[in-house]
Design a protein around this motif. Structure first.
Motif, mmCIF file in Angstrom:
data_model
loop_
_atom_site.group_PDB
_atom_site.id
_atom_site.type_symbol
_atom_site.label_atom_id
_atom_site.label_comp_id
_atom_site.label_asym_id
_atom_site.label_seq_id
_atom_site.Cartn_x
_atom_site.Cartn_y
_atom_site.Cartn_z
ATOM 1 N N ILE A 113 84.570 -10.575 -19.165
ATOM 2 C CA ILE A 113 85.182 -10.405 -17.927
ATOM 3 C C ILE A 113 86.770 -9.777 -18.479
ATOM 4 O O ILE A 113 86.920 -9.829 -19.614
ATOM 5 C CB ILE A 113 85.772 -11.839 -17.245
ATOM 6 C CG1 ILE A 113 86.362 -12.728 -18.395
ATOM 7 C CG2 ILE A 113 84.542 -12.342 -16.366
ATOM 8 C CD1 ILE A 113 86.709 -13.861 -17.571
ATOM 9 N N TRP A 117 96.856 -11.248 -17.232
ATOM 10 C CA TRP A 117 97.507 -11.946 -16.285
ATOM 11 C C TRP A 117 97.090 -11.802 -14.771
ATOM 12 O O TRP A 117 96.748 -12.539 -13.943
ATOM 13 C CB TRP A 117 98.905 -11.999 -16.133
ATOM 14 C CG TRP A 117 99.414 -12.851 -17.436
ATOM 15 C CD1 TRP A 117 100.195 -12.400 -18.369
ATOM 16 C CD2 TRP A 117 99.374 -14.248 -17.519
ATOM 17 N NE1 TRP A 117 100.396 -13.438 -19.230
ATOM 18 C CE2 TRP A 117 99.934 -14.387 -18.684
ATOM 19 C CE3 TRP A 117 98.937 -15.279 -16.868
ATOM 20 C CZ2 TRP A 117 99.974 -15.737 -19.552
ATOM 21 C CZ3 TRP A 117 99.017 -16.418 -17.307
ATOM 22 C CH2 TRP A 117 99.581 -16.729 -18.638
ATOM 23 N N GLU A 118 96.798 -10.534 -14.632
ATOM 24 C CA GLU A 118 96.321 -10.032 -13.177
ATOM 25 C C GLU A 118 94.961 -10.338 -12.601
ATOM 26 O O GLU A 118 94.539 -10.471 -11.637
ATOM 27 C CB GLU A 118 96.563 -8.408 -12.890
ATOM 28 C CG GLU A 118 95.285 -7.544 -14.004
ATOM 29 C CD GLU A 118 95.922 -7.385 -15.001
ATOM 30 O OE1 GLU A 118 95.581 -6.386 -15.987
ATOM 31 O OE2 GLU A 118 96.977 -7.980 -15.643
ATOM 32 N N TYR A 119 94.339 -10.949 -13.875
ATOM 33 C CA TYR A 119 92.841 -11.500 -13.601
ATOM 34 C C TYR A 119 92.786 -13.059 -13.514
ATOM 35 O O TYR A 119 91.563 -13.398 -13.022
ATOM 36 C CB TYR A 119 92.036 -10.969 -14.580
ATOM 37 C CG TYR A 119 91.929 -9.363 -14.454
ATOM 38 C CD1 TYR A 119 91.171 -8.615 -13.475
ATOM 39 C CD2 TYR A 119 92.409 -8.728 -15.556
ATOM 40 C CE1 TYR A 119 91.017 -7.197 -13.601
ATOM 41 C CE2 TYR A 119 92.478 -7.268 -15.506
ATOM 42 C CZ TYR A 119 91.766 -6.765 -14.604
ATOM 43 O OH TYR A 119 91.722 -5.193 -14.514
ATOM 44 N N GLY A 121 92.330 -16.378 -12.644
ATOM 45 C CA GLY A 121 92.089 -17.134 -11.149
ATOM 46 C C GLY A 121 90.991 -16.321 -10.451
ATOM 47 O O GLY A 121 90.326 -16.788 -9.459
ATOM 48 N N LYS A 122 90.624 -15.184 -10.842
ATOM 49 C CA LYS A 122 89.643 -14.233 -10.095
ATOM 50 C C LYS A 122 88.139 -14.405 -10.757
ATOM 51 O O LYS A 122 87.212 -13.777 -9.960
ATOM 52 C CB LYS A 122 90.219 -12.765 -10.276
ATOM 53 C CG LYS A 122 91.444 -12.586 -9.417
ATOM 54 C CD LYS A 122 91.528 -10.887 -9.574
ATOM 55 C CE LYS A 122 93.052 -10.956 -8.620
ATOM 56 N NZ LYS A 122 93.529 -9.589 -8.628
ATOM 57 N N TYR A 123 87.956 -15.194 -11.869
ATOM 58 C CA TYR A 123 86.619 -15.087 -12.353
ATOM 59 C C TYR A 123 86.237 -16.767 -12.769
ATOM 60 O O TYR A 123 87.246 -17.503 -13.102
ATOM 61 C CB TYR A 123 86.469 -14.359 -13.811
ATOM 62 C CG TYR A 123 86.560 -12.884 -13.525
ATOM 63 C CD1 TYR A 123 85.560 -12.380 -13.189
ATOM 64 C CD2 TYR A 123 87.873 -12.214 -13.483
ATOM 65 C CE1 TYR A 123 85.459 -10.848 -13.118
ATOM 66 C CE2 TYR A 123 87.724 -10.762 -13.291
ATOM 67 C CZ TYR A 123 86.717 -10.343 -13.132
ATOM 68 O OH TYR A 123 86.719 -8.852 -12.835
#
Length: 123
Positions: A113, A117-119, A121-123
């Motif tokens: 993945i 920081w921008e990712y 909680g998105k995975y």
């Protein structure tokens, strides 16, 4: 996996020799076993039970620059999980090679993945 393995314990070199000669699991060891009778190494890594005079079961994965990348410390009655140690090492190598992270449950061959920081909680 292009890694160096060292076993270090507070046992004597004579204890290691006997273990490697007598124990069926000891006979399978093909990496150096080092004796930390002075407790210098176990104190340095924070895994020495000074009252008991022994080191906890600990694993450290250290990169070529000498930085600790991962570590785990197990209580005396609980052994290590070699499959998890190998998974962590493979995940670190995968991340170094691809720049992708190795999420929970990741195993070699699975996709990684994105990291950053921008990712979160998105995975």
């Amino acid at each position: 996996m292009n890694a160096v393995i060292l076993a270090i314990s507070t046992d004597s070199i004579f204890s290691h020799k006997m273990f490697m000669e007598i124990s069926p699991s000891g006979r399978k060891i093909n990496f150096p076993m080092l004796s930390d009778r002075t407790h210098e190494v176990s104190k340095s890594y924070g895994v020495l039970d000074e009252a008991g005079g022994y080191a906890y079961r600990a694993t450290f994965i250290i990169d070529p620059e000498g930085n600790i990348q991962a570590f785990s410390v197990n209580p005396q009655p609980v052994g290590r999980n070699i499959d998890e140690i190998l998974r962590i090492l493979a995940g670190l190598q995968y991340t170094e090679k691809t720049g992708m992270g190795a999420p929970s449950g990741w195993v070699p061959g699975n996709p990684g993945i994105p990291t950053g920081w921008e990712y979160v909680g998105k995975y």
